[in-house]
Design an enzyme around this catalytic site. Structure first.
Site, PDB file in Angstrom:
ATOM      1  CE1 TYR A 199      -4.530   5.610  -2.606  1.00  0.00           C
ATOM      2  CE2 TYR A 199      -5.598   4.879  -0.626  1.00  0.00           C
ATOM      3  CZ  TYR A 199      -4.966   4.717  -1.833  1.00  0.00           C
ATOM      4  OH  TYR A 199      -5.026   3.628  -2.603  1.00  0.00           O
ATOM      5  CG  ASP A 220     -11.964   9.577   1.957  1.00  0.00           C
ATOM      6  OD1 ASP A 220     -12.689   8.661   2.480  1.00  0.00           O
ATOM      7  OD2 ASP A 220     -11.035   9.168   1.188  1.00  0.00           O
ATOM      8  CE  LYS A 270      -8.407   1.975   4.987  1.00  0.00           C
ATOM      9  NZ  LYS A 270      -8.031   2.964   4.091  1.00  0.00           N
TER      10      LYS A 270
HETATM   11  C1  LIG Z   1      -8.060   3.272   2.759  1.00  0.00           C
HETATM   12  C2  LIG Z   1      -8.668   4.638   2.309  1.00  0.00           C
HETATM   13  C3  LIG Z   1      -9.302   4.694   1.003  1.00  0.00           C
HETATM   14  C4  LIG Z   1      -9.330   3.535   0.194  1.00  0.00           C
HETATM   15  O1  LIG Z   1     -10.000   2.500   0.586  1.00  0.00           O
HETATM   16  P1  LIG Z   1      -9.944   1.057   0.109  1.00  0.00           P
HETATM   17  O2  LIG Z   1     -10.953   0.270   0.692  1.00  0.00           O
HETATM   18  O3  LIG Z   1      -8.486   0.604   0.221  1.00  0.00           O
HETATM   19  O4  LIG Z   1     -10.181   1.183  -1.379  1.00  0.00           O
HETATM   20  C5  LIG Z   1     -10.098   5.790   0.707  1.00  0.00           C
HETATM   21  N1  LIG Z   1      -9.848   7.038   1.449  1.00  0.00           N
HETATM   22  C6  LIG Z   1      -8.910   6.863   2.597  1.00  0.00           C
HETATM   23  C7  LIG Z   1      -8.963   8.102   3.468  1.00  0.00           C
HETATM   24  C8  LIG Z   1      -8.334   5.792   3.027  1.00  0.00           C
HETATM   25  O5  LIG Z   1      -7.713   5.834   3.967  1.00  0.00           O
END
Ligand SMILES: *Cc1c(COP(=O)(O)O)cnc(C)c1O
Length: 429
Positions: free
Chosen positions: A145, A241, A269
């Protein structure tokens, strides 16, 4: 079941005005046939709901609260910044401080741009990679994701894997989806095949270096290094990511843990310390294609917001000055997840428990879980029962099989042992 009367009322009201009553789907708790607990406050390792229940917090706002809730250093930084104004939409020194900090902590970052969410970070990184290479296609992995923008919302894991929903979203056009190529996590052949079939068309390969949105799935030995090599050979941009893994698995993120250098990396995060912050950065020659230097446009009214920067910087400074945080949360991770494995075995189950440092998952399946297809063999009804047992006994875990358990520095050995007792009780009954 503990009292949830007030949460139920608040949920009813919320549903009248907000789709599903929540501002992010997984919070609705639909996958576990429950209602969301409406939270009133959080402090340290605890989180409290409207009915006055106290839980040990294993979500930590889905990752950001690595130091526990309401950390005094972060609160102080925010409180000191607020009287100076909440936002100016103009350049500030604290943004440079943040950028410098990120570039020092993560060696692959030469330049970095702040945004306001992880979604924006991956969206912008993909655009930069396309602008830089002049190519259109992007390889992602099933079950990873990267936020909710169109290009990457294909077989995306996380909230899209709840029961009854599809791994793809309506509203993403075929035109966009056709430029997103799907590979299998931990399967290098699947990646090589895509590169072969799309010679000189792949702009970027994006991956969660440790997947944490199909449950936690570690990369197999050498996998990330092979990706690095293929991307170099094929002239594609390798994007890590690290929205979850950044500053969690190590100060330098998963890339330092596995000793692989990404071309671009994305963060979110933890870097916000609890405020809405994201970032993307990497090689200077790619980042210098971003406006105003280059023709890749990306902007944000609240990007680099001073209060958010204050919170994020305070958290990163604390982590930098206290490397023992990582020792502590990693030890607790071993204690919790090895403990869960032991309990399941004692009770005759062969369930899979994956973890890397302070994040992990119990999968209700006998299959090993090293990719999306294997993750999906989990018994979701069992998980739902487990979730309700945990919540009823004061353990606040994610309401979905495919999310991680997050340990913070506020947790102690005794908390882990108490949680293991609750888990043992579940398997005993
Ligand atoms: C949470 C998450 C996102 C998206 O971040 P948001 O601040 O919710 O838009 C992207 N990549 C990873 C791996 C994530 O866990």
């Amino acid at each position: 079941m503990n009292n949830r009367e007030k949460s139920a009322k608040l949920f009813e009201e919320a549903q009248k005005y907000i789709p599903g009553g929540v501002n992010s789907p997984v919070r609705a708790c639909g996958a576990v046939n429950d209602i969301p607990r409406f939270i009133t406050k959080a402090d340290g390792k605890y989180i409290y709901d409207a009915d006055g229940n106290r839980y040990t917090d294993y979500i930590g706002s889905w990752g950001p609260m690595i130091l526990g809730n309401n950390h005094p250093e972060i609160l102080k930084a925010v409180q000191q910044r607020i009287p100076l104004g909440l936002t100016y939409g103009a350049a500030t020194e604290i943004e440079t401080e943040m950028a410098k900090m990120l570039c020092r902590l993560v060696p692959s970052l030469e330049k970095v741009r702040m945004v306001t969410s992880g979604t924006e970070a991956t969206m912008s990184a993909i655009r930069a990679a396309r602008g830089y290479t002049g190519r259109d296609k992007v390889i992602k992995f099933e079950g990873c994701y990267h936020g909710h923008h169109d290009s990457l919302l294909v077989k995306a894991g996380s909230g899209l894997m709840q029961k009854g929903s599809k791994p793809d979203s309506a509203g993403v056009t075929e035109g966009t989806a056709k430029d997103t190529l799907l590979a299998v996590f931990n399967d290098i052949d699947s990646v090589e095949r895509l590169f072969e079939e799309n010679k000189n068309q792949v702009a970027a390969l994006i991956i969660e270096p440790v997947a944490a949105n199909m449950g936690v799935v570690a990369p197999e030995p050498g996998f990330l290094k092979e990706l690095r090599k293929i991307c170099t050979d094929e002239g594609a941009v390798l994007i890590f990511d690290e929205v979850i893994t950044g500053f969690r698995l190590a100060l330098g993120g998963a890339q330092s843990l596995y000793d692989v250098t990404a071309d671009l990396s994305t963060f979110g995060k933890i870097i916000g310390g609890g405020m809405p912050v994201g970032a993307y950065g990497g090689k200077k020659e790619i980042m210098d294609r971003v406006a105003p230097l280059g023709s890749v446009y990306q902007a944000g009214t609240l990007s680099g917001n001073p209060v958010a920067m204050a919170a994020g910087l305070a958290q990163l400074k604390y982590l930098k000055e206290h490397p023992e945080v990582y020792t502590h949360i990693n030890e607790l991770g071993d204690r919790l997840f090895n403990g869960i494995k032991e309990i399941t075995e004692v009770h005759g189950k062969k369930y899979t428990v994956n973890h890397v440092g302070s994040i992990g998952s119990l999968f209700f399946t006998d299959s090993k879980v090293s990719n999306f297809v294997q993750a999906k063999t989990s018994d979701l009804d069992k998980f739902a029962q487990y979730y309700r047992h945990m919540l009823s006994n004061g353990q606040y875990i994610a309401p979905a099989q495919f999310e991680a358990v997050f340990i913070s520095n506020a947790h102690k050995k005794e908390d882990i042992d108490e949680t293991l007792n609750v888990i043992e009780e579940f398997f005993r009954n």
